[in-house]
Each structure stands twice: as structure tokens, then as C-alpha cells.
Scaffold this motif. Sequence first.
Motif, PDB file in Angstrom:
ATOM      1  N   GLN A   1       0.696  -0.955   0.025  1.00  0.00           N
ATOM      2  CA  GLN A   1      -0.196   0.263  -0.610  1.00  0.00           C
ATOM      3  C   GLN A   1       0.798   1.482  -0.175  1.00  0.00           C
ATOM      4  N   VAL A   2       0.568   2.068  -1.040  1.00  0.00           N
ATOM      5  CA  VAL A   2       1.204   3.392  -1.204  1.00  0.00           C
ATOM      6  C   VAL A   2       0.435   4.715  -0.299  1.00  0.00           C
ATOM      7  N   GLN A   3       1.439   5.111  -0.005  1.00  0.00           N
ATOM      8  CA  GLN A   3       0.831   6.499   0.620  1.00  0.00           C
ATOM      9  C   GLN A   3       2.088   7.568   0.345  1.00  0.00           C
ATOM     10  N   LEU A   4       0.681   8.711   0.202  1.00  0.00           N
ATOM     11  CA  LEU A   4       1.564  10.577   0.164  1.00  0.00           C
ATOM     12  C   LEU A   4       0.979  11.048   1.548  1.00  0.00           C
ATOM     13  N   VAL A   5       1.685  11.459   2.067  1.00  0.00           N
ATOM     14  CA  VAL A   5       1.472  12.577   3.478  1.00  0.00           C
ATOM     15  C   VAL A   5       2.119  13.644   3.189  1.00  0.00           C
ATOM     16  N   GLU A   6       1.471  14.592   2.836  1.00  0.00           N
ATOM     17  CA  GLU A   6       1.621  16.435   2.615  1.00  0.00           C
ATOM     18  C   GLU A   6       1.645  16.926   4.253  1.00  0.00           C
ATOM     19  N   SER A   7       2.497  18.275   4.126  1.00  0.00           N
ATOM     20  CA  SER A   7       2.188  18.527   5.248  1.00  0.00           C
ATOM     21  C   SER A   7       3.717  20.232   5.203  1.00  0.00           C
ATOM     22  N   ASN A  32       8.245   8.770 -10.154  1.00  0.00           N
ATOM     23  CA  ASN A  32       7.796   8.817 -11.586  1.00  0.00           C
ATOM     24  C   ASN A  32       7.928  10.110 -11.169  1.00  0.00           C
ATOM     25  N   ALA A  33       7.267  10.792 -12.120  1.00  0.00           N
ATOM     26  CA  ALA A  33       6.586  11.918 -11.629  1.00  0.00           C
ATOM     27  C   ALA A  33       5.889  12.225 -10.466  1.00  0.00           C
ATOM     28  N   MET A  34       6.071  13.182  -9.897  1.00  0.00           N
ATOM     29  CA  MET A  34       5.621  14.289  -8.378  1.00  0.00           C
ATOM     30  C   MET A  34       5.029  15.323  -8.347  1.00  0.00           C
ATOM     31  N   GLY A  35       3.763  15.741  -8.292  1.00  0.00           N
ATOM     32  CA  GLY A  35       3.958  16.999  -8.775  1.00  0.00           C
ATOM     33  C   GLY A  35       2.832  17.383  -7.189  1.00  0.00           C
ATOM     34  N   TRP A  36       1.845  18.970  -7.956  1.00  0.00           N
ATOM     35  CA  TRP A  36       1.386  19.143  -6.740  1.00  0.00           C
ATOM     36  C   TRP A  36       0.173  19.745  -7.425  1.00  0.00           C
ATOM     37  N   TYR A  37      -1.213  19.989  -6.959  1.00  0.00           N
ATOM     38  CA  TYR A  37      -2.324  20.323  -7.912  1.00  0.00           C
ATOM     39  C   TYR A  37      -2.766  21.001  -6.404  1.00  0.00           C
ATOM     40  N   ARG A  38      -3.886  21.663  -6.706  1.00  0.00           N
ATOM     41  CA  ARG A  38      -4.254  22.557  -5.889  1.00  0.00           C
ATOM     42  C   ARG A  38      -6.105  22.859  -5.893  1.00  0.00           C
ATOM     43  N   GLN A  39      -6.710  22.653  -4.968  1.00  0.00           N
ATOM     44  CA  GLN A  39      -8.158  22.811  -5.289  1.00  0.00           C
ATOM     45  C   GLN A  39      -9.078  24.037  -4.374  1.00  0.00           C
ATOM     46  N   ALA A  40      -8.916  25.127  -4.653  1.00  0.00           N
ATOM     47  CA  ALA A  40      -9.897  26.243  -3.876  1.00  0.00           C
ATOM     48  C   ALA A  40     -11.292  26.646  -4.259  1.00  0.00           C
ATOM     49  N   PRO A  41     -12.128  26.227  -2.920  1.00  0.00           N
ATOM     50  CA  PRO A  41     -13.254  26.774  -2.926  1.00  0.00           C
ATOM     51  C   PRO A  41     -14.528  26.892  -4.272  1.00  0.00           C
ATOM     52  N   PRO A  87      -4.019  35.780  -1.481  1.00  0.00           N
ATOM     53  CA  PRO A  87      -4.622  35.573  -1.128  1.00  0.00           C
ATOM     54  C   PRO A  87      -5.925  34.322  -2.372  1.00  0.00           C
ATOM     55  N   GLU A  88      -5.761  34.775  -2.919  1.00  0.00           N
ATOM     56  CA  GLU A  88      -5.711  33.983  -3.788  1.00  0.00           C
ATOM     57  C   GLU A  88      -4.688  32.600  -4.189  1.00  0.00           C
ATOM     58  N   ASP A  89      -4.723  32.441  -3.639  1.00  0.00           N
ATOM     59  CA  ASP A  89      -3.405  30.855  -3.573  1.00  0.00           C
ATOM     60  C   ASP A  89      -3.674  30.098  -1.748  1.00  0.00           C
ATOM     61  N   THR A  90      -4.845  30.440  -1.818  1.00  0.00           N
ATOM     62  CA  THR A  90      -5.676  29.918  -0.668  1.00  0.00           C
ATOM     63  C   THR A  90      -6.335  28.614  -1.209  1.00  0.00           C
ATOM     64  N   ALA A  91      -5.968  27.246  -1.269  1.00  0.00           N
ATOM     65  CA  ALA A  91      -6.775  26.338  -1.384  1.00  0.00           C
ATOM     66  C   ALA A  91      -6.392  25.013  -0.363  1.00  0.00           C
ATOM     67  N   GLY A 114      -4.168  15.740   1.544  1.00  0.00           N
ATOM     68  CA  GLY A 114      -4.284  17.374   1.173  1.00  0.00           C
ATOM     69  C   GLY A 114      -4.486  18.148   2.460  1.00  0.00           C
ATOM     70  N   THR A 115      -3.893  19.225   2.063  1.00  0.00           N
ATOM     71  CA  THR A 115      -3.474  20.137   2.943  1.00  0.00           C
ATOM     72  C   THR A 115      -3.846  21.764   3.212  1.00  0.00           C
ATOM     73  N   GLN A 116      -3.823  22.328   3.063  1.00  0.00           N
ATOM     74  CA  GLN A 116      -4.823  23.827   3.650  1.00  0.00           C
ATOM     75  C   GLN A 116      -3.736  24.612   3.387  1.00  0.00           C
ATOM     76  N   VAL A 117      -3.821  25.359   2.566  1.00  0.00           N
ATOM     77  CA  VAL A 117      -3.421  27.077   3.010  1.00  0.00           C
ATOM     78  C   VAL A 117      -3.930  27.937   3.103  1.00  0.00           C
ATOM     79  N   THR A 118      -3.959  28.471   4.079  1.00  0.00           N
ATOM     80  CA  THR A 118      -4.963  29.818   3.416  1.00  0.00           C
ATOM     81  C   THR A 118      -3.807  31.368   3.613  1.00  0.00           C
TER      82      THR A 118
END
Length: 121
Positions: A1-7, A32-41, A87-91, A114-118
Motif C-alpha cells: 500500500q502506497v501513501q502520500l502524506v503532505e505537511s 516517476n513524476a511528482m507534483g502538486w495540484y490545488r483546489q480552491a473553494p 489570498p488567491e493562493d488559498t486552497a 491534501g493540506t490547507q493553505v490559507t
Amino acid sequence: QVQLVESGGGLVQPGGSLRLSCAASGTIFSINAMGWYRQAPGKQRELVATITTGGSTNYAESVKARLLISRDMAKKTVYLQMSSLQPEDTAVYYCTANIRERSFSRGTDYWGQGTQVTVSS
């Protein structure tokens, strides 16, 4: 089982900085490739940045001058250094990685929780 844990997420004032980390663990033959995505409200999840095993990077135009993605292959960790946050980076920021669990396995995309950035004053 693979896990990715953000902090590393949290509350930061406009103009401030944060460093996100994402560590992969479990049954891993190679990453292989790694990356970051974000989702705002109320918005769709969008690409922030990716990095290949060779170190090639790709950034969303909106963050290219302010964010830096890097990885430590030995630690199976990808980082996102964020500066001049607005502020627009909040996600919620999600880590992703394409991982082969066995030598004969095809790569599978895994996601962190996911990890919240405000960004707010």
C-alpha cells in the motif's frame, strides 16, 4: 500500500511564505513524476507544478515566478516552496506521484489527502 502524506500547510499573511512537503511511503519500486495540484473553494482542481525524475519542472503560469518545486529522491519526498503568497493562493494543496510498486508494475497515480493553505491578513 502506497501513501502520500503532505505537511506544511497553514495560515499565512499576504506576502508570506510556506514550504509544503509530501513524503511517499509503502511498497515502492520507483517514483516517476511528482507534483502538486490545488483546489480552491468552488473551483476545479488545477495543476500547480510537476517535477520529473530528471529534475525537469513545469509550472502553472499564475505561480511560475513565486513557487519552486523540488524533490529528494532518497527521501521519496517532493517539496513546494511558496513565496509572495496572495489570498488567491488559498486552497487545499494536493500532492501526487506516479509510482511503480514492483519492477514489473505499471506506474499508478497516487494522491495525498491534501493540506490547507490559507492566505489572509
